[in-house]
Design a protein around this motif. Structure first.
Motif, PDB file in Angstrom:
ATOM      1  N   GLY A 113       0.865  -1.289  -0.020  1.00 50.21           N
ATOM      2  CA  GLY A 113      -0.132   0.020  -0.130  1.00 50.21           C
ATOM      3  C   GLY A 113       0.856   1.274   0.113  1.00 50.21           C
ATOM      4  O   GLY A 113       0.076   2.312  -0.037  1.00 50.21           O
ATOM      5  N   PHE A 114       1.976   1.162   0.088  1.00 49.06           N
ATOM      6  CA  PHE A 114       2.912   2.402  -0.038  1.00 49.06           C
ATOM      7  C   PHE A 114       3.088   2.835  -1.261  1.00 49.06           C
ATOM      8  O   PHE A 114       3.190   2.451  -2.510  1.00 49.06           O
ATOM      9  CB  PHE A 114       4.241   2.283   0.543  1.00 49.06           C
ATOM     10  N   GLN A 115       2.698   4.267  -1.297  1.00 48.54           N
ATOM     11  CA  GLN A 115       3.017   5.094  -2.450  1.00 48.54           C
ATOM     12  C   GLN A 115       4.382   5.473  -2.749  1.00 48.54           C
ATOM     13  O   GLN A 115       5.164   5.334  -1.971  1.00 48.54           O
ATOM     14  CB  GLN A 115       2.034   6.171  -2.600  1.00 48.54           C
ATOM     15  N   THR A 116       4.713   5.869  -4.030  1.00 44.83           N
ATOM     16  CA  THR A 116       6.160   6.345  -4.355  1.00 44.83           C
ATOM     17  C   THR A 116       6.835   7.318  -3.403  1.00 44.83           C
ATOM     18  O   THR A 116       7.840   6.987  -2.913  1.00 44.83           O
ATOM     19  CB  THR A 116       6.258   6.942  -5.703  1.00 44.83           C
ATOM     20  N   GLU A 117       6.062   8.410  -2.907  1.00 45.83           N
ATOM     21  CA  GLU A 117       6.444   9.033  -2.044  1.00 45.83           C
ATOM     22  C   GLU A 117       6.781   8.677  -0.734  1.00 45.83           C
ATOM     23  O   GLU A 117       7.964   8.933   0.129  1.00 45.83           O
ATOM     24  CB  GLU A 117       5.659  10.625  -1.823  1.00 45.83           C
ATOM     25  N   ALA A 118       6.012   7.834  -0.114  1.00 50.19           N
ATOM     26  CA  ALA A 118       5.927   6.939   1.088  1.00 50.19           C
ATOM     27  C   ALA A 118       7.130   6.279   1.134  1.00 50.19           C
ATOM     28  O   ALA A 118       7.934   6.089   2.152  1.00 50.19           O
ATOM     29  CB  ALA A 118       4.753   6.183   1.476  1.00 50.19           C
ATOM     30  N   LEU A 119       7.333   5.359  -0.082  1.00 52.87           N
ATOM     31  CA  LEU A 119       8.853   4.729  -0.333  1.00 52.87           C
ATOM     32  C   LEU A 119       9.875   5.198  -0.150  1.00 52.87           C
ATOM     33  O   LEU A 119      10.897   5.128   0.411  1.00 52.87           O
ATOM     34  CB  LEU A 119       8.723   3.705  -1.367  1.00 52.87           C
ATOM     35  N   ARG A 120      10.024   6.678  -0.686  1.00 55.17           N
ATOM     36  CA  ARG A 120      11.021   7.424  -0.410  1.00 55.17           C
ATOM     37  C   ARG A 120      11.356   7.918   0.915  1.00 55.17           C
ATOM     38  O   ARG A 120      12.486   8.187   1.210  1.00 55.17           O
ATOM     39  CB  ARG A 120      10.771   8.690  -1.437  1.00 55.17           C
ATOM     40  N   GLN A 121      10.229   8.155   1.626  1.00 54.44           N
ATOM     41  CA  GLN A 121      10.358   8.664   3.095  1.00 54.44           C
ATOM     42  C   GLN A 121      11.020   7.568   3.750  1.00 54.44           C
ATOM     43  O   GLN A 121      11.717   7.583   4.712  1.00 54.44           O
ATOM     44  CB  GLN A 121       9.192   8.978   3.584  1.00 54.44           C
ATOM     45  N   LEU A 122      10.410   6.098   3.308  1.00 48.80           N
ATOM     46  CA  LEU A 122      11.016   5.029   4.254  1.00 48.80           C
ATOM     47  C   LEU A 122      12.278   4.770   3.844  1.00 48.80           C
ATOM     48  O   LEU A 122      13.203   4.275   4.773  1.00 48.80           O
ATOM     49  CB  LEU A 122      10.004   3.745   4.025  1.00 48.80           C
ATOM     50  N   HIS A 123      12.843   5.034   2.632  1.00 52.47           N
ATOM     51  CA  HIS A 123      14.208   4.737   2.323  1.00 52.47           C
ATOM     52  C   HIS A 123      15.207   5.856   3.305  1.00 52.47           C
ATOM     53  O   HIS A 123      16.186   5.339   3.757  1.00 52.47           O
ATOM     54  CB  HIS A 123      14.574   5.253   1.075  1.00 52.47           C
ATOM     55  N   GLN A 124      14.745   7.082   3.401  1.00 51.26           N
ATOM     56  CA  GLN A 124      15.586   7.984   4.556  1.00 51.26           C
ATOM     57  C   GLN A 124      15.257   7.677   5.573  1.00 51.26           C
ATOM     58  O   GLN A 124      16.491   7.691   6.571  1.00 51.26           O
ATOM     59  CB  GLN A 124      15.190   9.435   4.047  1.00 51.26           C
ATOM     60  N   TRP A 125      14.458   7.185   5.971  1.00 54.09           N
ATOM     61  CA  TRP A 125      14.339   6.539   7.591  1.00 54.09           C
ATOM     62  C   TRP A 125      15.419   5.105   7.572  1.00 54.09           C
ATOM     63  O   TRP A 125      16.033   5.289   8.619  1.00 54.09           O
ATOM     64  CB  TRP A 125      12.916   6.001   7.837  1.00 54.09           C
ATOM     65  N   HIS A 126      15.471   4.522   6.563  1.00 53.32           N
ATOM     66  CA  HIS A 126      16.295   3.353   6.647  1.00 53.32           C
ATOM     67  C   HIS A 126      17.787   3.612   6.878  1.00 53.32           C
ATOM     68  O   HIS A 126      18.438   3.115   7.523  1.00 53.32           O
ATOM     69  CB  HIS A 126      16.105   2.544   5.442  1.00 53.32           C
ATOM     70  N   LEU A 127      18.040   4.808   5.994  1.00 54.13           N
ATOM     71  CA  LEU A 127      19.359   5.392   6.148  1.00 54.13           C
ATOM     72  C   LEU A 127      19.650   5.592   7.368  1.00 54.13           C
ATOM     73  O   LEU A 127      20.964   5.308   8.038  1.00 54.13           O
ATOM     74  CB  LEU A 127      19.510   6.400   5.096  1.00 54.13           C
ATOM     75  N   TRP A 128      18.946   6.497   8.091  1.00 56.69           N
ATOM     76  CA  TRP A 128      19.080   6.879   9.473  1.00 56.69           C
ATOM     77  C   TRP A 128      19.134   5.856  10.395  1.00 56.69           C
ATOM     78  O   TRP A 128      20.174   5.900  11.083  1.00 56.69           O
ATOM     79  CB  TRP A 128      17.654   7.825   9.920  1.00 56.69           C
ATOM     80  N   GLN A 129      18.421   4.803  10.321  1.00 57.15           N
ATOM     81  CA  GLN A 129      18.403   3.790  11.152  1.00 57.15           C
ATOM     82  C   GLN A 129      19.728   2.867  10.977  1.00 57.15           C
ATOM     83  O   GLN A 129      20.549   2.517  11.823  1.00 57.15           O
ATOM     84  CB  GLN A 129      17.293   2.687  11.122  1.00 57.15           C
ATOM     85  N   MET A 130      19.935   2.586   9.617  1.00 58.77           N
ATOM     86  CA  MET A 130      21.222   1.462   9.564  1.00 58.77           C
ATOM     87  C   MET A 130      22.344   2.358   9.235  1.00 58.77           C
ATOM     88  O   MET A 130      23.500   1.767   9.970  1.00 58.77           O
ATOM     89  CB  MET A 130      20.789   0.905   7.884  1.00 58.77           C
ATOM     90  N   LYS A 131      22.600   3.322   8.570  1.00 62.50           N
ATOM     91  CA  LYS A 131      23.715   3.918   8.259  1.00 62.50           C
ATOM     92  C   LYS A 131      24.179   4.977   9.363  1.00 62.50           C
ATOM     93  O   LYS A 131      25.181   5.383   9.893  1.00 62.50           O
ATOM     94  CB  LYS A 131      23.996   4.647   7.077  1.00 62.50           C
ATOM     95  N   GLU A 132      23.223   5.754   9.975  1.00 61.92           N
ATOM     96  CA  GLU A 132      23.530   6.548  11.117  1.00 61.92           C
ATOM     97  C   GLU A 132      23.517   6.184  12.450  1.00 61.92           C
ATOM     98  O   GLU A 132      24.273   6.631  13.394  1.00 61.92           O
ATOM     99  CB  GLU A 132      22.467   8.021  10.916  1.00 61.92           C
TER     100      GLU A 132
END
Length: 471
Positions: free
Chosen positions: A322-341
């Motif tokens: 159910g995630f739209q494109t913009e929501a997927l982009r937001q989740l990618h930035q969250w993933h970067l925050w969690q995993m990389k930062e």
């Protein structure tokens, strides 16, 4: 009485006022009786004409059906067709107009001609002094909800509100609905937003603002890209001072933290205060709520271990489709925050891949401003590479090598800042933090207003870049 009316062979003996009063009474008393509403609606639909119905009766009837949640498209069509066919609407008082458009918006009955005619009527009025705050609020809410584009109408009402001596007659719901309507309709009337913000910020307290009103208010300013620090500080003080936040539903929490993050207002206490209740509501969030909350906390960089855990990622996995494109982009930035930062668990691999592809899918479109900056970088002997895709998924406007060091040059146009201010948006803040942290390169910014101030002088532009890059 309702059962008696339903059993009648016909309703020809009922005058227009009687029909109006009956359905209005049942709707007002919140007494459900679908058969009664159906009987009355079918009778009205079969009438040859509605000339016997006065404006107040017409408005009360559609208001009653919308309030009672009774769907009857043919009735609404009949009423709208009659009103649109009238020579003028001078006999419709403000309350009648308000009830009519509110009813059609609430019942989700689309009728552009009706809204257009009412909008034109309002625009042509000499003044709006007879419109009470509730009527004004309901009318603009209805137009925004019905997605009716009528700039002159919105301008007329906004100008009226701005010219009022005070807003003391507007309650919290009317204030928040008005703001929500203008933001939803995409009408950025800066004087209106400033007037309402100053009023709310100047109140002794916000105890009359329910969570939804607070949410709509914050969301409206963020969506309209209007910054008002005193207003947002006032809301922070109110929210963090509450005994509990149990009355905030998932959408309210999502909208509030998203609004603060979008405007680049990072209040650690506000974000931290929402963590416990937000964590308890994980199962109740829709896809957009999940993405908004994740992105907002990534921007704020506020630890929320009890919120972002296996439960959260499992919820994302279950709702993946159910995630739209913009929501997927937001989740990618969250993933970067969690995993990389933060070196914590992020998204499941399959969802992570979808988010990354969505994040890099937007084709770059260099602006004239960017082209000019790149040309000047070349003129001072550098060899800029444009629109470079980094490992993180971010694209850098230009990358140059300076004394053996890789530097990213970001050309920050107006969209990177809040409205006409010099305050960066949440997206800009997040990129400026994540690229150096994750991709390991320094970022420098060329704000549009600084570049514009250099005029057409190539020498000034080149000197500016030399100083920026320490050449």
């Amino acid at each position: 009485m309702a059962n008696h009316i339903v059993r009648l062979d016909h309703l020809r003996d009922f005058r227009a006022q009687a029909l109006s009063n009956i359905v209005w009474a049942y709707a007002t008393a919140q007494i459900s009786h679908p058969e009664l509403f159906e009987k009355v609606a079918n009778h009205i639909v079969k009438l040859d004409h509605l000339r016997e119905f006065k404006p107040q009766e017409l408005s009360n009837i559609v208001w009653a059906y919308a309030s009672a949640g009774v769907s009857h498209p043919k009735l609404f069509e009949k009423m709208a067709h009659h009103i649109v066919g009238l020579d003028h609407l001078r006999e419709f008082n403000p309350q009648a107009i308000s009830n009519i458009v509110w009813a059609y918006a609430t019942a989700q009955v689309s009728h552009p001609e009706l809204f257009q005619q009412i909008g034109e009527h309002i625009v042509q009025l000499d003044h709006l002094r007879d419109f009470r705050p509730q009527a004004l609020s309901n009318i603009v809410w209805a137009y925004a909800t019905a997605e009716v584009n009528h700039p002159q109408f919105f301008e007329k009402i906004a100008n009226h509100i701005v010219q009022l001596d005070h807003l003391g007659d507007f309650n919290s719901q009317e204030l928040s609905n008005t703001l929500w309507a203008y933001a939803t309709a995409g009408v950025n009337h800066l004087q209106l937003f400033a007037k309402l913000a100053n009023h709310i910020a100047g109140l002794d307290h916000l105890r009359d603002f329910r969570p939804q009103a607070l949410s709509n208010t914050a969301w409206a300013y963020a969506t309209a890209q209007v910054s008002h620090p005193k207003l947002f500080e006032k809301m922070v003080i109110h929210i963090t001072g509450l005994d509990h936040l149990r009355d905030f539903d998932p959408q309210a929490i999502s909208n509030i933290v998203w609004a603060y993050a979008t405007l680049g207002i990072v209040d650690k206490q506000l974000f931290s205060s929402f963590v416990p209740v937000a964590a308890k509501l994980i199962d109740n969030y829709n896809n957009q709520d999940l993405a908004n909350i994740a992105w907002a906390y990534a921007v704020a960089d506020v630890d929320a271990l009890t919120l972002f855990n296996d439960h959260f990622t499992n919820e994302c996995r279950e709702k993946e489709g159910g995630f739209q494109t913009e929501a997927l982009r937001q989740l990618h930035q969250w993933h970067l925050w969690q995993m990389k930062e933060k070196s914590r668990n992020g998204l499941p691999e399959e969802l992570q891949d979808r988010c990354y592809k969505a994040f890099i899918s937007q084709e770059p479109s260099p602006s004239k401003l960017q082209d000019d900056v790149v040309d000047q970088l070349s003129s001072i002997g550098l060899k800029p590479k444009e629109e470079i895709l980094m490992d993180s998924g971010y694209r850098i406007d230009a990358i140059v090598e300076v004394n053996g060091k890789t530097i990213g040059v970001e050309v920050d146009g107006p969209s990177h800042f809040i409205g006409k201010s010099k305050s960066p948006t949440g997206s800009t803040i997040l990129k400026r933090r994540q690229v150096p942290s994750i991709d390991g390169i320094e970022l420098v910014s060329v704000p549009y207003w600084e570049w514009d101030n250099l005029g057409k002088s190539q020498a000034k532009k080149q000197d500016y870049l030399r100083q920026l890059l320490n050449l």
